[in-house]
Design a protein around this motif. Structure first.
Motif, PDB file in Angstrom:
ATOM      1  N   ALA A 240       1.049  -0.924   0.193  1.00 55.25           N
ATOM      2  CA  ALA A 240      -0.098   0.186   0.332  1.00 55.25           C
ATOM      3  C   ALA A 240       0.764   1.393   0.284  1.00 55.25           C
ATOM      4  O   ALA A 240       1.773   1.585   0.485  1.00 55.25           O
ATOM      5  N   ALA A 241       0.232   2.142  -0.440  1.00 56.09           N
ATOM      6  CA  ALA A 241       0.487   3.483  -0.588  1.00 56.09           C
ATOM      7  C   ALA A 241       1.893   4.145   1.207  1.00 56.09           C
ATOM      8  O   ALA A 241       2.882   4.624   1.114  1.00 56.09           O
ATOM      9  N   ASP A 242       0.874   3.052   2.108  1.00 52.26           N
ATOM     10  CA  ASP A 242       2.050   4.039   3.096  1.00 52.26           C
ATOM     11  C   ASP A 242       3.117   3.074   3.892  1.00 52.26           C
ATOM     12  O   ASP A 242       3.277   2.568   5.039  1.00 52.26           O
TER      13      ASP A 242
ATOM     14  N   ALA B 118      -5.920   0.207  -1.916  1.00 54.26           N
ATOM     15  CA  ALA B 118      -4.538  -0.074  -1.705  1.00 54.26           C
ATOM     16  C   ALA B 118      -4.714  -0.718  -2.689  1.00 54.26           C
ATOM     17  O   ALA B 118      -3.495  -0.236  -3.962  1.00 54.26           O
TER      18      ALA B 118
ATOM     19  N   ALA C  20      -5.910   1.635  -6.351  1.00 56.52           N
ATOM     20  CA  ALA C  20      -4.117   3.125  -6.612  1.00 56.52           C
ATOM     21  C   ALA C  20      -2.847   2.486  -6.679  1.00 56.52           C
ATOM     22  O   ALA C  20      -2.300   3.523  -7.341  1.00 56.52           O
ATOM     23  N   GLY C  21      -2.430   0.916  -6.299  1.00 54.71           N
ATOM     24  CA  GLY C  21      -1.147   0.970  -6.548  1.00 54.71           C
ATOM     25  C   GLY C  21      -0.755  -0.047  -7.624  1.00 54.71           C
ATOM     26  O   GLY C  21      -1.993   0.053  -9.034  1.00 54.71           O
ATOM     27  N   SER C  22       0.347   0.502  -7.987  1.00 54.77           N
ATOM     28  CA  SER C  22       1.021   0.347  -9.476  1.00 54.77           C
ATOM     29  C   SER C  22       1.822  -0.670  -9.969  1.00 54.77           C
ATOM     30  O   SER C  22       0.953  -1.571 -11.101  1.00 54.77           O
TER      31      SER C  22
END
Length: 169
Positions: free
Chosen positions: A35-37, A71, A74-76
């Protein structure tokens, strides 16, 4: 004569539909991402399928209500890990809510930070190419940037609500 542009209402219950779907034996995967975090995300899924060889594309689906939806949307990158027959406990763990799914799980960091599970029969490291909203799920299409497999592994299978191992006919 005109044809309807919409499907007819179902003549079966959701329970009947689920039981009929259960007659299709599938492999078992764990889809993983970072995830971004920086936290790790992972879930058990059997909605995996190939789409294209050129370019290499795979798909899987996730319930819109899933806690990991934001998550994964949004994730790549994410990884699809096809489980080996000896990974039933891992499949059950990543299907359980409100536990630390990652406690003592062996993995290596893949593309975009997506965890690649050690011991998997195969893994597909995917760029999060596209998503399609359909019904109560989102269909994810991943472009495979790297894949590995263990030619000697037996896959974990799921059929009729139970786990199985492979037995050649």
């Amino acid at each position: 004569m005109t044809t309807s542009r919409r499907a007819q209402p179902p003549t079966f219950s959701p329970g009947e539909f689920r039981k009929a779907l259960g007659m299709f034996a599938t492999g078992v995967t764990i889809v993983t991402a970072r995830a971004a975090d920086g936290s790790l995300v992972g879930l058990t899924a059997n909605s995996f399928n190939s789409v294209s060889l050129a370019p290499p594309l795979v798909l899987w689906s996730l319930a819109r209500a899933a806690a990991s939806m934001s998550a994964l949307s949004a994730g790549s990158h994410y990884a699809v890990n096809i489980l080996a027959a000896n990974q039933k406990t891992l499949a059950e763990r990543f299907a359980t809510k409100n536990i630390d799914r990652w406690a003592d799980v062996a993995y290596t960091e893949g593309l975009g930070g997506a965890p690649v599970l050690q011991g998997a029969a195969a893994s597909f490291e995917c760029f999060n190419r596209s998503r399609y909203d359909e019904g109560d799920h989102v269909i994810f299409v991943g472009e495979v940037e790297r894949c590995t497999h263990d030619a000697d592994a037996s896959p974990l299978l799921f059929h009729g609500g139970r786990f199985y191992t492979e037995h050649p006919l």
